[in-house]
Design a protein around this motif. Structure first.
Motif, PDB file in Angstrom:
ATOM      1  N   PRO A   8       0.827  -1.212   0.000  1.00 16.86           N
ATOM      2  CA  PRO A   8       0.000   0.000   0.000  1.00 16.86           C
ATOM      3  C   PRO A   8       0.863   1.264   0.000  1.00 16.86           C
ATOM      4  O   PRO A   8       1.999   1.266   0.491  1.00 16.86           O
ATOM      5  N   ASN A   9       0.323   2.337  -0.538  1.00 17.36           N
ATOM      6  CA  ASN A   9       1.038   3.606  -0.687  1.00 17.36           C
ATOM      7  C   ASN A   9       1.526   4.178   0.633  1.00 17.36           C
ATOM      8  O   ASN A   9       2.546   4.858   0.675  1.00 17.36           O
ATOM      9  N   LYS A  10       0.850   3.882   1.736  1.00 16.21           N
ATOM     10  CA  LYS A  10       1.225   4.464   3.030  1.00 16.21           C
ATOM     11  C   LYS A  10       2.638   4.061   3.469  1.00 16.21           C
ATOM     12  O   LYS A  10       3.267   4.752   4.262  1.00 16.21           O
ATOM     13  N   LYS A  12       5.274   4.063   1.598  1.00 13.47           N
ATOM     14  CA  LYS A  12       6.281   4.814   0.851  1.00 13.47           C
ATOM     15  C   LYS A  12       6.956   5.869   1.729  1.00 13.47           C
ATOM     16  O   LYS A  12       8.175   6.030   1.689  1.00 13.47           O
ATOM     17  N   LYS A  13       6.198   6.577   2.562  1.00 15.88           N
ATOM     18  CA  LYS A  13       6.780   7.609   3.436  1.00 15.88           C
ATOM     19  C   LYS A  13       7.740   6.995   4.449  1.00 15.88           C
ATOM     20  O   LYS A  13       8.830   7.515   4.667  1.00 15.88           O
ATOM     21  N   SER A  70       6.099   0.170  -3.206  1.00 16.50           N
ATOM     22  CA  SER A  70       4.822   0.644  -2.680  1.00 16.50           C
ATOM     23  C   SER A  70       4.066   1.291  -3.824  1.00 16.50           C
ATOM     24  O   SER A  70       4.663   1.939  -4.691  1.00 16.50           O
ATOM     25  N   LYS A  71       2.756   1.126  -3.813  1.00 17.97           N
ATOM     26  CA  LYS A  71       1.940   1.692  -4.880  1.00 17.97           C
ATOM     27  C   LYS A  71       2.032   3.205  -4.885  1.00 17.97           C
ATOM     28  O   LYS A  71       2.256   3.834  -3.847  1.00 17.97           O
ATOM     29  N   GLU A  72       1.854   3.765  -6.055  1.00 19.16           N
ATOM     30  CA  GLU A  72       1.705   5.206  -6.194  1.00 19.16           C
ATOM     31  C   GLU A  72       0.260   5.555  -5.841  1.00 19.16           C
ATOM     32  O   GLU A  72      -0.600   4.677  -5.794  1.00 19.16           O
ATOM     33  N   LYS A  73       0.002   6.834  -5.611  1.00 18.07           N
ATOM     34  CA  LYS A  73      -1.383   7.236  -5.308  1.00 18.07           C
ATOM     35  C   LYS A  73      -2.299   6.874  -6.464  1.00 18.07           C
ATOM     36  O   LYS A  73      -3.435   6.442  -6.263  1.00 18.07           O
ATOM     37  N   GLU A  75      -2.093   4.365  -9.460  1.00 14.67           N
ATOM     38  CA  GLU A  75      -1.326   3.242 -10.034  1.00 14.67           C
ATOM     39  C   GLU A  75      -2.035   2.797 -11.313  1.00 14.67           C
ATOM     40  O   GLU A  75      -3.017   2.068 -11.272  1.00 14.67           O
ATOM     41  N   ARG A  83       7.618   1.651 -13.991  1.00 11.79           N
ATOM     42  CA  ARG A  83       8.205   0.783 -12.968  1.00 11.79           C
ATOM     43  C   ARG A  83       8.963  -0.371 -13.626  1.00 11.79           C
ATOM     44  O   ARG A  83      10.091  -0.676 -13.266  1.00 11.79           O
TER      45      ARG A  83
END
Length: 141
Positions: A8-10, A12-13, A70-73, A75, A83
């Motif tokens: 999940p994108n979360k 990535k941070k 991680s996914k982009e917002k 995708e 990718r």
């Protein structure tokens, strides 16, 4: 589009924090060439072993995997293509460097390059993927 292998994108941070921390610490460790110059870690000196380089490696590996996978917002097919192309490019570049290393570098320096070579596919992939994303965003504007 199915991307079961992506997180999940979360994440990535968190990945960026771990990855950049590992890179900064790793570069600092190489510049100062001693853990004592960077950190005053009595634990390292008291037990007679170093583990900072292992921690740095783990930060780079886990952070790089979280950033890269991680996914982009959003995708979509275009991101999937970027990718894929970035990953192929990173692997090819990595093996070109390894090939040249085998031919031109010997002894202890060869081992040093191999250590760095553990991280270069992730670093090349992340740099290339994000560069292409930024480039495509700027082309759209």
């Amino acid at each position: 589009m199915k991307t079961n292998y992506l997180l999940p994108n979360k994440y990535k941070k968190i990945g960026w924090v771990l990855f950049l921390t590992g890179i900064i610490l790793g570069v600092s460790l190489q510049i100062f060439d001693s853990t004592e110059d960077i950190f005053n870690l009595d634990l390292i000196n008291n037990f007679g072993f170093e583990f900072l380089d292992e921690i740095i490696s783990i930060l780079i590996i886990i952070g790089g995997l979280l950033v890269g996978f991680s996914k982009e917002k959003i995708e979509d097919e275009f991101i999937h293509k970027l990718r894929h192309e970035s990953l192929v490019w990173a692997i090819i570049l990595n093996y070109i460097i390894l090939f040249l290393t085998v031919i031109f570098i010997y002894e202890g320096d060869f081992f040093t390059v191999l250590v760095y070579n553990m991280f270069t596919p992730l670093i090349f992939f992340i740099v290339r993927f994000n560069f292409l994303k930024l480039k495509s965003n700027s082309d759209e504007e």
